[in-house]
Scaffold this active site. Structure first.
Site, PDB file in Angstrom:
ATOM      1  CG  LEU A  56      74.471  42.997  37.252  1.00  0.00           C
ATOM      2  CD1 LEU A  56      75.000  44.427  37.364  1.00  0.00           C
ATOM      3  CD2 LEU A  56      73.926  42.515  38.590  1.00  0.00           C
ATOM      4  CB  ILE A  97      80.698  38.604  46.041  1.00  0.00           C
ATOM      5  CG1 ILE A  97      80.320  39.841  45.222  1.00  0.00           C
ATOM      6  CG2 ILE A  97      81.342  39.016  47.350  1.00  0.00           C
ATOM      7  CD1 ILE A  97      79.296  40.728  45.884  1.00  0.00           C
ATOM      8  CB  ALA A 133      80.491  49.619  46.274  1.00  0.00           C
ATOM      9  CB  VAL A 136      75.823  48.002  38.849  1.00  0.00           C
ATOM     10  CG1 VAL A 136      76.953  47.713  39.813  1.00  0.00           C
ATOM     11  CG2 VAL A 136      74.467  47.704  39.479  1.00  0.00           C
ATOM     12  CG  HIS A 138      69.970  46.814  38.436  1.00  0.00           C
ATOM     13  ND1 HIS A 138      68.799  46.574  39.087  1.00  0.00           N
ATOM     14  CD2 HIS A 138      70.779  45.758  38.743  1.00  0.00           C
ATOM     15  CE1 HIS A 138      68.877  45.446  39.768  1.00  0.00           C
ATOM     16  NE2 HIS A 138      70.076  44.934  39.581  1.00  0.00           N
ATOM     17  CG  ASP A 169      63.695  38.191  37.904  1.00  0.00           C
ATOM     18  OD1 ASP A 169      62.817  39.049  37.674  1.00  0.00           O
ATOM     19  OD2 ASP A 169      64.830  38.479  38.304  1.00  0.00           O
ATOM     20  CE1 TYR A 273      69.214  40.359  47.050  1.00  0.00           C
ATOM     21  CE2 TYR A 273      68.711  42.097  45.473  1.00  0.00           C
ATOM     22  CZ  TYR A 273      69.266  40.861  45.756  1.00  0.00           C
ATOM     23  OH  TYR A 273      69.871  40.136  44.764  1.00  0.00           O
ATOM     24  CG  PHE A 306      74.089  38.675  48.591  1.00  0.00           C
ATOM     25  CD1 PHE A 306      75.250  38.829  47.853  1.00  0.00           C
ATOM     26  CD2 PHE A 306      73.037  39.544  48.347  1.00  0.00           C
ATOM     27  CE1 PHE A 306      75.371  39.822  46.899  1.00  0.00           C
ATOM     28  CE2 PHE A 306      73.140  40.550  47.393  1.00  0.00           C
ATOM     29  CZ  PHE A 306      74.318  40.691  46.667  1.00  0.00           C
ATOM     30  CG  HIS A 357      66.721  38.399  41.286  1.00  0.00           C
ATOM     31  ND1 HIS A 357      66.726  39.045  40.067  1.00  0.00           N
ATOM     32  CD2 HIS A 357      67.713  38.968  42.012  1.00  0.00           C
ATOM     33  CE1 HIS A 357      67.684  39.953  40.052  1.00  0.00           C
ATOM     34  NE2 HIS A 357      68.296  39.938  41.221  1.00  0.00           N
ATOM     35  CD  GLU A 385      67.617  49.818  39.387  1.00  0.00           C
ATOM     36  OE1 GLU A 385      67.067  48.953  38.649  1.00  0.00           O
ATOM     37  OE2 GLU A 385      68.309  49.527  40.372  1.00  0.00           O
ATOM     38  CG  LEU A 451      75.975  46.188  49.789  1.00  0.00           C
ATOM     39  CD1 LEU A 451      76.658  45.359  50.857  1.00  0.00           C
ATOM     40  CD2 LEU A 451      76.401  45.699  48.416  1.00  0.00           C
TER      41      LEU A 451
END
Length: 451
Positions: A56, A97, A133, A136, A138, A169, A273, A306, A357, A385, A451
């Site tokens: 990324l 960000i 947004a 991306v 990945h 990870d 996430y 985040f 992650h 992906e 997201l």
């Protein structure tokens, strides 16, 4: 309930996938974040022909500099070494960000090319969509000749544990020339052949709006692309199968859905996430009603990348860890019966101020998926992906598999009831107000998709 016929179809789908023979002696699971950087630098120093890195981002920090200077040193020692790096076009032109920076990663790449004027290392920006947004790069994997280091990590201080903090990870080192050839071929034929790909080692870069038509065509092409290969292994031996995909109907998404649905005994999932797609939840529901065991390992909201402590300056992006926790609480409340019976186990990972992650799927004792895919709606629809499916019918990787899972569980806590998670009224005031505001206008549903 999940019918036996449906489950048989899921299993048949997996058995019919093309597979590459993999020697058990040539696959190594790296358990610790601290060892990730060491292995990358070691492979850079040993590579003779090819180094392809897809991530990324490659950050302008101490760890990123260490990797880049090692790459330039390797190229200087061996001029024939083909080194190419692929990062997301949009991410390279901004900082983290909420941070204001004077020099972007893209600026730094150009500075490096001036620092080493006679050494050509190509760094490409890959635009998956016209806005970050909406998609991306990945795509994961570091290729060193016939060696693949696969991880969901990017290159930065925190991913490479270059300081006091780390972002945890998964890390695999796989020696398999057929595998690396297939993955390199996809990059050569699908990415490098597109006019949408931009070289960062130049003084002036085009604006995204100037070539948005090329980006849109590139995205269409990506939706129809895949890793092309003929398997050389049957279903009785250890094998690996690479998959790549973009969009809801991608091959990779079909593999993931069939993998989860094929569970005979136990399913284990990791995601940083918690925002499971509806199709995953439906299959999990059927598996539980059929008596299957499921373990889900997610990061605590404070272990989310985040997350920002309430004492720091408020950023809107800081709301995300709380939204993920709300998703988890709703999920647990829906399946509390199975949690009470220990059929469904929810683990929350937390290790000080470090972040989580991990992504991946383990099914029974013979299948596992290593991937950068976050197993959320965004991954299934918006981002490019990839993943590697490992089939281990003889359980040759059982010790490494057990060791990795035990290491992952080291900093986890089993949550027995959904009420153990915080309520919205316990959140910081600014977070609480923002959540209530976006709920009133139903923006939370949109956020969950992107997201």
């Amino acid at each position: 309930m999940l019918s036996k016929i449906k489950q048989i179809k899921y299993k048949e789908y997996l058995t019919k996938l093309p597979k590459l023979f993999q020697s058990v002696n040539d696959i190594k699971i790296i358990y610790k974040s601290k060892d990730f950087k060491k292995n990358i630098l070691n492979q850079i120093s040993k590579a003779q022909n090819i180094i392809y890195i897809t991530a990324l981002y490659l950050e302008n920090d101490d760890a990123g500099k260490d990797i880049m200077h090692a790459l330039y040193a390797a190229k200087q020692a061996n001029e024939s070494l083909d080194i190419k790096i692929f990062v997301d076009w949009h991410r390279a032109q901004r900082g983290y960000i909420g941070d204001n920076i004077d020099i972007t990663n893209a600026d730094w790449y150009y500075q490096l090319s001036n620092l080493y004027p006679k050494i050509n290392i190509f760094i490409f920006g890959v635009p998956i969509n016209t806005r970050e947004a909406l998609g991306v790069l990945h795509l994961k994997g570091f290729i060193f000749d016939d060696i693949l280091i696969y991880s969901g990590a990017s290159i930065s201080n925190i991913y490479l544990y270059n300081d006091k903090k780390y972002r945890y990870d998964r890390y695999f080192l796989i020696k398999n020339s057929e595998l690396t050839i297939i993955m390199k071929q996809f990059i050569d034929e699908t990415l490098l052949q597109s006019k949408a790909i931009q070289l960062f080692n130049t003084l002036s870069l085009p604006k995204t709006v100037d070539f948005k038509r090329l980006i849109k065509q590139f995205r269409i092409n990506l939706k129809n692309s895949s890793y092309h290969f003929i398997g050389n292994a049957n279903n009785d031996v250890l094998s690996v199968s690479p998959f790549v995909g973009l969009g809801k109907k991608s091959k990779l998404n079909r593999v993931i859905i069939n993998l989860i649905g094929s569970t005979t005994d136990k399913l284990i999932m990791c995601t940083p996430y918690f925002n499971l797609p509806a199709v995953f939840v439906r299959i999990i529901n059927k598996l539980l009603y059929n008596g299957k065991k499921i373990e889900i390992i997610v990061g605590d909201k404070t272990a989310n990348d985040f997350y920002s402590s309430p004492e720091k300056k408020f950023k809107i992006i800081s709301i995300l860890p709380y939204l993920y926790e709300i998703n988890l609480k709703y999920f647990m409340r829906s399946f509390q019966y199975f949690i009470d019976s220990n059929q469904l186990v929810i683990r929350i990972w937390r290790d000080g101020n470090n972040t989580y992650h991990l992504k991946g799927i383990w099914v029974d004792n013979c299948w596992q998926l290593i991937t950068g895919n976050n197993l959320n709606p965004r991954a299934l629809r918006l981002d490019l992906e990839n993943a590697i499916l490992i089939h281990d019918p003889k359980e040759e990787l059982v010790n490494q598999r057990r060791n990795e899972l035990n290491y992952i569980r080291t900093y986890t806590k089993v949550i027995k009831h959904y009420t153990e998670l915080e309520n919205i009224h316990e959140y910081p005031i600014k977070i609480k107000k923002l959540i209530r505001r976006i709920r009133r206008i139903h923006v939370d549903k949109i956020i969950n998709q992107i997201l």
